[in-house]
Design a protein around this motif. Sequence first.
Motif, short mmCIF file in Angstrom:
data_model
loop_
_atom_site.label_atom_id
_atom_site.label_comp_id
_atom_site.label_asym_id
_atom_site.label_seq_id
_atom_site.Cartn_x
_atom_site.Cartn_y
_atom_site.Cartn_z
N ALA A 120 0.84 -1.20 0.00
CA ALA A 120 0.00 0.00 0.00
C ALA A 120 0.87 1.25 0.00
CB ALA A 120 -0.90 0.00 1.24
N ASP A 121 0.45 2.27 -0.73
CA ASP A 121 1.24 3.50 -0.72
C ASP A 121 1.09 4.25 0.60
OD1 ASP A 121 -1.30 4.57 -0.94
OD2 ASP A 121 -0.94 5.61 -2.84
N THR A 122 0.18 3.78 1.46
CA THR A 122 -0.01 4.39 2.78
C THR A 122 0.71 3.62 3.89
OG1 THR A 122 -2.07 3.12 3.00
CG2 THR A 122 -2.25 5.37 2.16
N LEU A 123 1.50 2.62 3.54
CA LEU A 123 2.18 1.81 4.56
C LEU A 123 3.03 2.70 5.47
CD1 LEU A 123 2.38 -1.28 5.17
CD2 LEU A 123 4.58 -1.22 3.98
N GLU A 124 2.86 2.54 6.78
CA GLU A 124 3.55 3.39 7.74
C GLU A 124 5.06 3.17 7.67
OE1 GLU A 124 1.27 1.17 8.41
OE2 GLU A 124 -0.45 2.13 9.39
N PRO A 125 5.85 4.23 7.93
CA PRO A 125 7.31 4.11 7.85
C PRO A 125 7.88 2.96 8.68
CG PRO A 125 6.70 6.41 7.97
CD PRO A 125 5.44 5.64 8.17
N GLU A 126 7.32 2.73 9.89
CA GLU A 126 7.84 1.66 10.73
C GLU A 126 7.61 0.29 10.08
OE1 GLU A 126 5.73 3.98 11.67
OE2 GLU A 126 6.99 5.26 12.94
N ARG A 127 6.45 0.11 9.47
CA ARG A 127 6.17 -1.15 8.80
C ARG A 127 7.00 -1.28 7.52
NH1 ARG A 127 0.08 -2.58 7.96
NH2 ARG A 127 1.11 -4.51 7.31
N CYS A 128 7.26 -0.16 6.88
CA CYS A 128 8.15 -0.19 5.71
C CYS A 128 9.52 -0.71 6.11
CB CYS A 128 8.29 1.21 5.10
SG CYS A 128 6.82 1.83 4.25
N ALA A 129 10.04 -0.19 7.21
CA ALA A 129 11.37 -0.61 7.66
C ALA A 129 11.38 -2.10 7.98
CB ALA A 129 11.79 0.21 8.88
N GLY A 130 10.34 -2.56 8.67
CA GLY A 130 10.28 -3.98 9.01
C GLY A 130 10.17 -4.86 7.78
N THR A 131 9.37 -4.42 6.80
CA THR A 131 9.25 -5.18 5.55
C THR A 131 10.58 -5.25 4.84
OG1 THR A 131 6.93 -4.53 5.30
CG2 THR A 131 8.08 -5.26 3.31
N GLY A 132 11.31 -4.14 4.84
CA GLY A 132 12.62 -4.14 4.20
C GLY A 132 13.58 -5.11 4.87
N ARG A 133 13.59 -5.15 6.17
CA ARG A 133 14.48 -6.09 6.88
C ARG A 133 14.12 -7.53 6.54
NH1 ARG A 133 12.72 -2.88 11.44
NH2 ARG A 133 14.05 -1.02 11.59
N GLU A 134 12.81 -7.82 6.46
CA GLU A 134 12.38 -9.17 6.09
C GLU A 134 12.86 -9.53 4.69
OE1 GLU A 134 8.19 -9.27 6.51
OE2 GLU A 134 8.22 -8.90 8.69
N LEU A 135 12.74 -8.60 3.75
CA LEU A 135 13.17 -8.88 2.38
C LEU A 135 14.67 -9.12 2.31
CD1 LEU A 135 11.08 -6.29 0.31
CD2 LEU A 135 10.68 -8.74 0.56
N ALA A 136 15.43 -8.35 3.07
CA ALA A 136 16.89 -8.51 3.05
C ALA A 136 17.31 -9.87 3.58
CB ALA A 136 17.55 -7.40 3.86
#
Length: 237
Positions: A120-136
């Motif tokens: 979602a383009d509304t995804l909160e910054p904290e969830r964005c960071a967590g998603t990024g860590r999971e992808l890495a």
Amino acid sequence: MLVAAAACPCPPLLVPEVAAGAAPELDTARTACTDALGVLAAARPDLLVVLGTAEEGGRGPFPQGAPGTFRGFGVDLDVRLGPAGHPAPERRLPVSLAVGAWLLERTGWSDAPIEGLGVADTLEPERCAGTGRELAGRAGRVALLVMGDGSACRSLKAPGYLDERAAPFDAEAARALGAADLAALRALDPALAHELKAAGRAPWQILAGAAEDADLTGALLYEDAPYGVGYMVATWS
């Protein structure tokens, strides 16, 4: 660990068949995207994840071989996110990932398995960071193809009309992408991004989360605002 990333714009107009007579106007952007994908291939990833924003029905993970189409834009053109699997996935890619799939087909990507993720383009910054860590952490060597546009308010004829805040927002986003400045990407204001119709904000902040321990160097390959929308191409390696 994240070993490389490319940030590319995701307008359907990037596809020449969709742009038709206006296709030459984005030739420079297409060339920059091709160069960016070359950086991803050179990193020898074990996995490539294509990331972009999506409406509700297009959110979540997409397996290799997921289909996409540009028929909704009046052209008879279909794409797939890498080679089709068995059985072939049926859920269609959102537009942002379909443009990414088109870029990969155009450059003949065969350097690593591919997955997709619509957010979602509304995804909160904290969830964005967590998603990024999971992808890495998805593989030993992960590359990201991050599909996202800047503001859509750069001119009177832009989709979001002219907003004087749009150019400074895009300038800071482009600087941060070109410098691989994680703090600056994390600091992008989601409310302002939403008002400026900058769909790239969430994917860029996911990229920042994925790169936290990667120590990557950035390069800005392209920045312009044709049609009043901010388009940027950057690489991290």
